[in-house]
Design an enzyme around this catalytic site. Structure first.
Site, PDB file in Angstrom:
ATOM      1  N   TYR A  63       0.849  -1.196   0.000  1.00 10.72           N
ATOM      2  CA  TYR A  63       0.000   0.000   0.000  1.00 10.72           C
ATOM      3  C   TYR A  63       0.878   1.237   0.000  1.00 10.72           C
ATOM      4  CZ  TYR A  63      -5.027  -0.510   0.201  1.00 10.72           C
ATOM      5  OH  TYR A  63      -6.333  -0.678  -0.148  1.00 10.72           O
ATOM      6  N   GLU A  65      -0.579   4.799  -0.435  1.00  9.05           N
ATOM      7  CA  GLU A  65      -1.378   6.011  -0.648  1.00  9.05           C
ATOM      8  C   GLU A  65      -0.549   7.247  -0.323  1.00  9.05           C
ATOM      9  OE1 GLU A  65      -5.055   5.591   1.486  1.00  9.05           O
ATOM     10  OE2 GLU A  65      -5.586   3.853   0.265  1.00  9.05           O
ATOM     11  N   ASP A 240      -6.297  15.282 -23.660  1.00 11.63           N
ATOM     12  CA  ASP A 240      -6.282  13.833 -23.426  1.00 11.63           C
ATOM     13  C   ASP A 240      -5.579  13.209 -24.632  1.00 11.63           C
ATOM     14  OD1 ASP A 240      -6.837  11.142 -23.320  1.00 11.63           O
ATOM     15  OD2 ASP A 240      -8.934  11.374 -22.740  1.00 11.63           O
ATOM     16  N   THR A 269      -3.247   7.361 -21.380  1.00 18.71           N
ATOM     17  CA  THR A 269      -3.095   5.996 -20.902  1.00 18.71           C
ATOM     18  C   THR A 269      -1.689   5.575 -21.298  1.00 18.71           C
ATOM     19  OG1 THR A 269      -4.047   5.214 -22.967  1.00 18.71           O
ATOM     20  CG2 THR A 269      -5.511   5.286 -21.066  1.00 18.71           C
ATOM     21  N   LYS A 272      -1.735   2.175 -24.941  1.00 19.23           N
ATOM     22  CA  LYS A 272      -2.188   2.230 -26.338  1.00 19.23           C
ATOM     23  C   LYS A 272      -0.950   2.375 -27.225  1.00 19.23           C
ATOM     24  CE  LYS A 272      -6.836   3.981 -25.347  1.00 19.23           C
ATOM     25  NZ  LYS A 272      -6.899   4.566 -23.996  1.00 19.23           N
ATOM     26  N   ARG A 278      -1.238  -1.591 -18.872  1.00 19.97           N
ATOM     27  CA  ARG A 278      -2.555  -0.950 -18.806  1.00 19.97           C
ATOM     28  C   ARG A 278      -2.552   0.043 -17.638  1.00 19.97           C
ATOM     29  NH1 ARG A 278      -6.863  -1.857 -21.434  1.00 19.97           N
ATOM     30  NH2 ARG A 278      -5.687  -3.374 -22.623  1.00 19.97           N
TER      31      ARG A 278
HETATM   32  N1  DSN Z   1     -11.493   2.379 -24.632  1.00 21.71           N
HETATM   33  C1  DSN Z   1     -10.569   3.279 -25.269  1.00 21.71           C
HETATM   34  C2  DSN Z   1     -10.654   3.220 -26.741  1.00 21.71           C
HETATM   35  O1  DSN Z   1     -10.875   2.141 -27.248  1.00 21.71           O
HETATM   36  O2  DSN Z   1     -10.475   4.223 -27.419  1.00 21.71           O
HETATM   37  C3  DSN Z   1     -10.741   4.645 -24.779  1.00 21.71           C
HETATM   38  O3  DSN Z   1     -11.139   4.633 -23.453  1.00 21.71           O
END
Ligand code: DSN
Length: 477
Positions: A63, A65, A240, A269, A272, A278
């Site tokens: 943990y 935090e 974003d 994120t 991607k 993830r």
């Molecule tokens: N789920 C992602 C996407 O496929 O674009 C975005 O949150």
């Protein structure tokens, strides 16, 4: 090295199987499935074995935090090390003043961004006005007023069907409930962002937060122009970049297409186009850093130290020169994919792409996105249905399919292979017909794929996939 990775995973799966064999089986099956399909989901990728292995350790058991050097638990020295490394790599890679590696996902990263902007822009000045040092000094009446002010802010983001994300003010998402929200769209003729229209809307609506970024817009954004608009109306610019972070990291999006020098707060994120574990991340200017740093416990649960460690590994990979080659290939392959569709008569939203994704309007094939997605899946091609601007079929059935190049580029696909992928996709769509319900009524979900097409496509995909194995050399015993 590949022998080592093979024996590591084989033994790990044996350990897992000794407790719950069905989990080990599903894990093996997932590798086989991913190896055997053309993965074109624009938001997916394949992380390296180093990144994957980093997530499977006892760092998970801690943990932590709070923030680096300021935790609510004792004994966080090793978590401090990995979190600091992730943040350091992120700052260096993106040229950011501050990086926060704790968010568990993109939605969490956006929540941290929203709340830290509210804390910075609303709560701070409000506390000063109320003569309070921190929220603990407030009376019930003060709280009532603060809640009203926090809950009455305006947010302007991109429409979902123009390519925006559901966290950019879409009503069913919390962002559409916690803010007074309005949306900007794209030009109805070209499908492109119209900055003058965004400016006019911003001037009329005067948002506290202007959100830029997308999950299904196949073009680049000029962030200098978005910042200009934000400044004109006194808004905070939040970008974003979840979808295109890898293209920023790899130096494909530079100058005014790189959001980091222009935005106050950037979210992403890490799994991607950035090809990490993830998870999520927030970058910010020094001005916003103190409030972003309060992400946990402001809106986040305890950080995931094993995932932050994997973020550090992935970001270290993204700082290597070969990542630049990868990112450029992702963009070149998307061009080839788009051209492959256009030469075969398909309709693309905006007429093409200059990022990592294409959006095919499948209505010209007489299909909904849902029917197209399902038929392609039967043929071993994994895509996802997506709205197109002013979509008559709504967000569930849709009229489009979204395809991206990051995953297959990681496998080594080049432009010729992506042209062949376009050929296979078009062939499946041409050989699919809209179906009916059992009662014979028109259906937006049922479809009929012509006999033999699935087998033919599987065989053609296998030829491409065999040339570019996923995790080459990794053999499970
Ligand atoms: N789920 C992602 C996407 O496929 O674009 C975005 O949150």
């Amino acid at each position: 090295m590949t022998d080592l990775i093979s024996s590591t995973y084989s033994q790990a799966l044996e350990v897992i199987a000794s407790v719950e064999p069905r989990v080990a089986e599903a894990t093996r099956a997932e590798l086989a499935d991913q190896r055997a399909s053309l993965k074109l989901i624009a938001s997916e990728n394949y992380a390296s074995p180093a990144v994957l292995l980093t997530m499977g350790t006892w760092l998970s058991d801690k943990y932590a935090e709070g923030t680096v050097g300021h935790r609510f638990y004792a004994g966080c020295q090793n978590v401090d090390t990995v979190e600091s490394l992730a943040a350091e790599h992120a700052r260096e890679l993106f040229g950011a003043e501050y990086a926060y590696a704790q968010p568990h996902s993109g939605i969490d990263a956006n929540l941290v961004a929203f709340w830290s902007i509210l804390a910075h822009r609303v709560e701070g000045p409000w506390l000063e006005k109320a003569g309070a040092k921190n929220v603990n000094d407030l009376t019930e009446a003060d709280w009532e007023q603060l809640r009203n002010e926090l809950g009455n802010q305006r947010l302007l983001g991109m429409n979902l069907d123009a390519g925006g994300h559901l966290t950019h003010g879409f009503r069913p998402n919390i962002s559409g409930k916690m803010f007074h929200q309005q949306q900007y769209g794209t030009d109805p003729e070209t499908g492109l962002l119209d900055y003058d229209a965004v400016r006019a809307k911003a001037k009329e609506f005067r948002p506290l937060i202007l959100v830029a970024g997308y999950s299904a817009y196949p073009r680049r954004v000029n962030f200098a122009k978005m910042r200009e608009i934000a400044d004109e109306v006194g808004a905070t610019l939040m970008v974003d970049m979840a979808h295109f972070a890898g293209l920023v990291a790899g130096g494909v999006f530079t100058g005014e297409e790189d959001p980091v020098p222009y935005a106050h707060v950037v979210t992403t994120t890490t799994h991607k186009s950035l090809r990490g574990p993830r998870g999520g991340m927030v970058l910010a200017t020094e001005e916003y850093a103190p409030s972003v740093d309060r992400g946990c416990p402001m809106v986040l649960g305890g950080p995931l130290p094993h995932v932050m460690a994997a973020k550090a590994v992935a970001l270290a990979e993204a700082r290597r020169p070969e990542f630049k080659t990868y990112a450029q290939q992702v963009a070149d392959n998307a061009q080839a994919l788009a051209e492959g569709f256009l030469t075969r008569g398909a309709t693309l939203v905006t007429g093409g792409t200059d990022n990592h994704l294409v959006l095919v309007d499948v209505s010209s094939f007489g299909l909904t996105g849902r029917q197209a997605e399902s038929a392609l899946l039967d043929a071993g091609i994994v895509t996802n249905r997506n709205s197109v601007p002013a979509d008559p079929n709504g967000a569930w059935y849709t009229s489009g399919i979204r395809l991206g190049t990051p995953a297959l580029t990681t496998r080594g696909f080049g432009k010729d292979e992506f042209d062949r992928v376009a050929d296979l996709v078009v062939d499946v769509l041409r050989n699919t017909e809209a179906g009916t319900t059992k009662a014979g009524a028109a259906s937006k979900a049922s479809y009929v794929l012509a006999d033999g097409i699935a087998d033919k496509t599987h065989a053609a995909s296998a030829e491409l996939l065999d040339k570019h194995p996923l995790y080459p050399g990794l053999e499970l015993s």
